[in-house]
Design a protein around this motif. Structure first.
Motif, mmCIF file in Angstrom:
data_model
loop_
_atom_site.group_PDB
_atom_site.id
_atom_site.type_symbol
_atom_site.label_atom_id
_atom_site.label_comp_id
_atom_site.label_asym_id
_atom_site.label_seq_id
_atom_site.Cartn_x
_atom_site.Cartn_y
_atom_site.Cartn_z
ATOM 1 N N SER A 71 0.845 -1.183 0.000
ATOM 2 C CA SER A 71 0.000 0.000 0.000
ATOM 3 C C SER A 71 0.882 1.236 0.000
ATOM 4 N N VAL A 72 0.621 2.136 -0.953
ATOM 5 C CA VAL A 72 1.442 3.331 -1.100
ATOM 6 C C VAL A 72 0.562 4.568 -0.914
ATOM 7 N N LYS A 73 0.992 5.485 -0.054
ATOM 8 C CA LYS A 73 0.268 6.726 0.193
ATOM 9 C C LYS A 73 1.225 7.778 0.738
ATOM 10 N N PRO A 74 0.959 9.044 0.551
ATOM 11 C CA PRO A 74 0.015 9.546 -0.439
ATOM 12 C C PRO A 74 0.718 9.774 -1.767
ATOM 13 N N VAL A 75 0.053 9.430 -2.821
ATOM 14 C CA VAL A 75 0.465 9.857 -4.149
ATOM 15 C C VAL A 75 -0.391 11.083 -4.454
ATOM 16 N N VAL A 76 0.240 12.190 -4.786
ATOM 17 C CA VAL A 76 -0.486 13.443 -4.966
ATOM 18 C C VAL A 76 -0.606 13.754 -6.453
ATOM 19 N N LEU A 77 -1.847 13.856 -6.917
ATOM 20 C CA LEU A 77 -2.114 14.199 -8.302
ATOM 21 C C LEU A 77 -2.387 15.688 -8.420
ATOM 22 N N GLU A 78 -1.831 16.313 -9.447
ATOM 23 C CA GLU A 78 -2.135 17.716 -9.698
ATOM 24 C C GLU A 78 -3.619 17.856 -10.025
ATOM 25 N N ALA A 79 -4.238 18.896 -9.467
ATOM 26 C CA ALA A 79 -5.682 19.075 -9.637
ATOM 27 C C ALA A 79 -6.009 20.555 -9.801
ATOM 28 N N PRO A 80 -5.774 21.105 -10.978
ATOM 29 C CA PRO A 80 -6.059 22.527 -11.214
ATOM 30 C C PRO A 80 -7.524 22.863 -10.929
#
Length: 315
Positions: free
Chosen positions: A21-30
């Motif tokens: 389990s991998v966290k946090p992966v942060v996605l760009e969110a304009p």
């Protein structure tokens, strides 16, 4: 579960695999105000792994729902969990301009995950090349059930635009809605109508994607004047292939799915959680076209039990 229930629903369930389990992966969110934090859980073995994108209940986060995420991942699914803006970990003020459209930001979070599967896959050691992107399910609990429902065809009357858009996503092939809100209008309590405007006008008539709806017959939410029956609306008011699991004696936490040690669980019942784990796993394998034996066995287990913990009906 009774011994007979466990034996029957264990058909075709292999021993749990180790998971990563991998966290946090942060996605760009304009336009969101901050990046989208995501957790990915996956078995360390296996290939052509189906995917579950899971939406948490109001206030929770990517850290919640381990009883479901761990089980699904240990039994062959890749589970992806975003933290939505209503999470307590975000701390969004009530007067924030985004608040009236929290429901819409949630749907955008789920779609952003689907758009960024390459990045999420690369973030997990050893996962590359092992996803089956033709088999993706959306699941959610409470507010998260409505969020997942939007991807399945449920339409919400936006409190800002006053329109009910089609936000369904063809990449989603099946759904699981746990303790999910029903009809709006006169069915709502004054509290719900005033504070949760996204509940006012849901339209289930376009929710055609195969879906398992799960409801507790003791789920007395302060949101509807109809009582627990309200939470079965997503099954009764939507067309197409649907199944309903009614859990006897279950309240809103359905026995404890929100976490292993969650204080808001009012009806702690490990056997009920185990039943939900196995039934959802079996249903998704059926609905995603992997195999039907486990789903058939799960239905027979409840039908044939002397003291069943619930019932399954389908249409």
């Amino acid at each position: 579960m009774t011994a007979s229930d466990a034996a029957a629903t264990d058909v075709a369930i292999t021993a749990p695999a180790p998971i990563v389990s991998v966290k946090p992966v942060v996605l760009e969110a304009p336009g969101r105000g901050e990046g989208l934090r995501v957790r990915i859980s996956a078995p360390t073995t296996g290939s052509e792994l189906p995917i579950i994108v899971f939406s948490h209940g109001f206030g929770s986060s990517l850290n919640g729902y381990d009883p479901l995420a761990d089980f699904w991942a240990a039994h062959g699914f890749v589970v992806i969990q975003p933290t939505h803006l209503d999470s307590r970990t975000v701390g969004l003020p009530q007067d924030d301009l985004r608040t009236p459209r929290l429901w819409r930001f949630r749907v955008q979070d789920m779609k952003r995950i689907l758009d960024q599967l390459d990045l999420l896959e690369a973030a997990v050691p050893g996962l590359s090349g092992r996803l089956d992107r033709s088999r993706i399910a959306a699941a959610g609990h409470s507010f998260g059930g409505q969020t997942a429902g939007n991807l399945l065809g449920l339409r919400v009357l936006d409190p800002v635009s006053k329109h009910a858009e089609d936000l369904s996503d063809s990449r989603i092939k099946a759904g699981v809605l746990l303790a999910t809100a029903g009809r709006g209008g006169a069915d709502l309590t004054p509290f719900a109508a005033e504070n949760l405007p996204w509940l006012k006008g849901p339209d289930f008539t376009h929710m055609t994607t195969p879906t398992l709806v799960i409801a507790g017959d003791k789920d007395e939410l302060p949101l509807s004047v109809r009582g627990p029956e309200w939470l079965t609306d997503p099954y009764h008011l939507s067309p197409g292939r649907k199944s309903l699991l009614t859990l006897f004696g279950a309240e809103h936490s359905l026995g404890g799915i929100a976490g292993y040690e969650v204080r808001e669980t009012t009806d702690e019942n490990p056997e009920r959680v185990a039943l939900i784990q196995r039934v959802t796993w079996a249903y998704l394998r059926h609905a995603l076209g992997i195999e039907d034996t486990s789903w058939t066995a799960a239905q027979k287990a409840l039908t044939g039990s002397i003291a069943p913990m619930g019932r399954i009906e389908s249409k």
